[in-house]
Enzyme design. Sequence first.
Site, mmCIF file in Angstrom:
data_model
loop_
_atom_site.group_PDB
_atom_site.id
_atom_site.type_symbol
_atom_site.label_atom_id
_atom_site.label_comp_id
_atom_site.label_asym_id
_atom_site.label_seq_id
_atom_site.Cartn_x
_atom_site.Cartn_y
_atom_site.Cartn_z
ATOM 1 N N GLU A 64 -6.493 4.043 -5.798
ATOM 2 C CA GLU A 64 -7.660 4.509 -5.048
ATOM 3 C C GLU A 64 -8.053 5.874 -5.610
ATOM 4 O O GLU A 64 -7.274 6.826 -5.536
ATOM 5 C CB GLU A 64 -7.339 4.628 -3.560
ATOM 6 C CG GLU A 64 -8.541 5.092 -2.750
ATOM 7 C CD GLU A 64 -8.177 5.640 -1.383
ATOM 8 O OE1 GLU A 64 -9.010 5.530 -0.468
ATOM 9 O OE2 GLU A 64 -7.070 6.197 -1.222
ATOM 10 N N ASP A 83 0.854 -1.182 0.000
ATOM 11 C CA ASP A 83 0.000 0.000 0.000
ATOM 12 C C ASP A 83 0.893 1.236 0.000
ATOM 13 O O ASP A 83 1.481 1.590 1.022
ATOM 14 C CB ASP A 83 -0.902 -0.012 1.232
ATOM 15 C CG ASP A 83 -2.179 0.793 1.031
ATOM 16 O OD1 ASP A 83 -2.154 1.740 0.239
ATOM 17 O OD2 ASP A 83 -3.192 0.454 1.674
ATOM 18 N N ASP A 130 -2.590 4.841 -2.763
ATOM 19 C CA ASP A 130 -3.542 5.571 -1.936
ATOM 20 C C ASP A 130 -3.798 6.975 -2.482
ATOM 21 O O ASP A 130 -2.853 7.707 -2.811
ATOM 22 C CB ASP A 130 -2.981 5.676 -0.505
ATOM 23 C CG ASP A 130 -3.914 6.387 0.444
ATOM 24 O OD1 ASP A 130 -4.948 5.805 0.797
ATOM 25 O OD2 ASP A 130 -3.598 7.530 0.826
ATOM 26 N N HIS A 160 -10.678 -1.064 4.810
ATOM 27 C CA HIS A 160 -10.332 -0.463 6.095
ATOM 28 C C HIS A 160 -11.026 0.870 6.337
ATOM 29 O O HIS A 160 -11.018 1.366 7.470
ATOM 30 C CB HIS A 160 -8.820 -0.264 6.180
ATOM 31 C CG HIS A 160 -8.293 0.677 5.135
ATOM 32 N ND1 HIS A 160 -8.249 0.351 3.799
ATOM 33 C CD2 HIS A 160 -7.823 1.948 5.224
ATOM 34 C CE1 HIS A 160 -7.761 1.376 3.115
ATOM 35 N NE2 HIS A 160 -7.491 2.348 3.946
ATOM 36 N N ASP A 161 -11.615 1.467 5.303
ATOM 37 C CA ASP A 161 -12.289 2.758 5.430
ATOM 38 C C ASP A 161 -13.807 2.649 5.445
ATOM 39 O O ASP A 161 -14.490 3.679 5.539
ATOM 40 C CB ASP A 161 -11.893 3.672 4.264
ATOM 41 C CG ASP A 161 -10.506 4.262 4.422
ATOM 42 O OD1 ASP A 161 -10.032 4.367 5.574
ATOM 43 O OD2 ASP A 161 -9.887 4.611 3.395
#
Length: 572
Positions: free
Chosen positions: A266, A101, A208, A342-343
């Site tokens: 993302e 990530d 990200d 995770h969000d």
Amino acid sequence: MSNAGKQWWKEAVVYQVWPRSFQDSNGDGIGDIPGITSRIPYLSQLGINVIWLSPVFGSPNDDMGYDISDYYSIMDEFGTMADFDELLETAHNHGIKILMDMVANHTSDEHEWFVQSRASTDNPYRDFYYWRDSSGVDDQGNPLPPNNWGSEFGGRAWEYDENTDQWYMHIFSKKQPDLNWENPKVREAIYEMTRWWLDKGIDGFRLDAINIISKPEGLPDDPSVDPDKHSSSIPFVIHNGTKVHEWMHEMNAQAFSRYDCMTVGEMSATPPSEALGFAGFETDELNMIFHFEHMGVDSDPGAGMGKWSLQKYDLRELKKVLNAWQTELDGKAWGSLYWNNHDQPRVVSRFGNDSAEYREVSAKMLATVLHFMQGTPYIYQGEEFGMTNVKFPSISDYRDLDSLNMYDDFVTDRGSLTPVEGMELIYAKGRDNARTPVQWDSSAHGGFSTGTPWIDVNPNFTEINAQAALDNPDSLFYYYQRLISLRRGELQDHMVYASFKPLDAEDSEVYAYERHASNGEKLLVIANFTDHDVERSYELADGRQQLVISNYSDDAGDTLRPYEAKVYKISD
């Protein structure tokens, strides 16, 4: 290089590990890399073949590792580089690839680049970040920020630095200053780091917030910002800026294209039409992107609270979004498939039914709908055995910066929400729903740690845990295992490469679609999103259909029972 045709990353099934909450190996209450390594056999049994590893780089953890202070080290809490090397080798020995990530829009304010950058206006690293003069002063003579941009985490997107009498930009936390990608030295430093990790043997990157690296020229005010309110979302003027495609193409040429790797970006506020530019088969940028459109169907855009506004979702709207991504990318670009990360809150509590009666069957239904679509599916830790949202009694029980800032803003500071209303929003939308420790068994702390976890385990761990799922042959775990087996085996061409045809777009209770394979066969996917029986009739092949998977033990024909999902393969 064209990405059309068969590719290993199209056929992959990815499992996201959020290390802090996955498995603690040393009893300090924090998940770590040796803990992940110890669970590789479990993931191999599930059948996944890629792990997306959320950030493990050196970080002071202001935003749970998404604030990187050293791209070439491992966070002390998670272990050592030797631990990472062992994880990489163990995963590869089990046929599992590792996706790192990468956070390249910003760094930590403790990164050496930023320490140097803020030291003086003539420091060689000054232009690694966005520094600007004040736009003026207020009535009290205090300096005003360069523009009106709001931070994703509340408040303004600028922090004043008295030492140099300038402001630096931070679209997220003030401890996450944005990198200046206009500076070619910044880009080359990122590409060099990317190549270093790929040379080490990792198999790709999740990037990200990568579509906000290109800021608009002149950094103009955001006309959508209400001056009387804090912004609760990234300024729209930042998304997919004029140079982002140039830089993604450059990054691919300087790093990704030199390796057989997987890349996913993302990208919030990116519709399918723009995704074609990032993940198109002939664009030479990224393999696929994460979009957010389906994650907004239970928010009210008119409420002025971003994701924190809560409304009951309409299945027709969810179908409209997902169907558009399926049909508009088909044959032109590749997409990603996910319900959880995770969000996001837990999907069984969000779009399913997490009651004891319907949790497993509705979770199987949701898994069926997602995994039979075109794109690369992602499973988030605990999803495979049905972890749910959590309702801790106090705001002090929560750790997520975004949730704490929302509560301080709307409850404590403004008083526009009562404490009960604020907590209800966190129960529904808070990121800690996904970040409570993985519930491995019914022992203390769910088997996550022998110490005190950094955040409490969901109290339902005694009933909902991985071991209980492994002990039940009809569990959600084995249903996911079957979905993965079909995708990687006998139905690969149908589930991965077949075209998508939506059915009955205006049906508010049932989601149905077809996948049409090149050999003339098709799959018919039917899913009841309600807690009651519904009657639906679909054209079958009168004996030439085969029920390939269902979350009920029998087939009731035109009667769809609560949260029933079934898939037929129909011969030509």
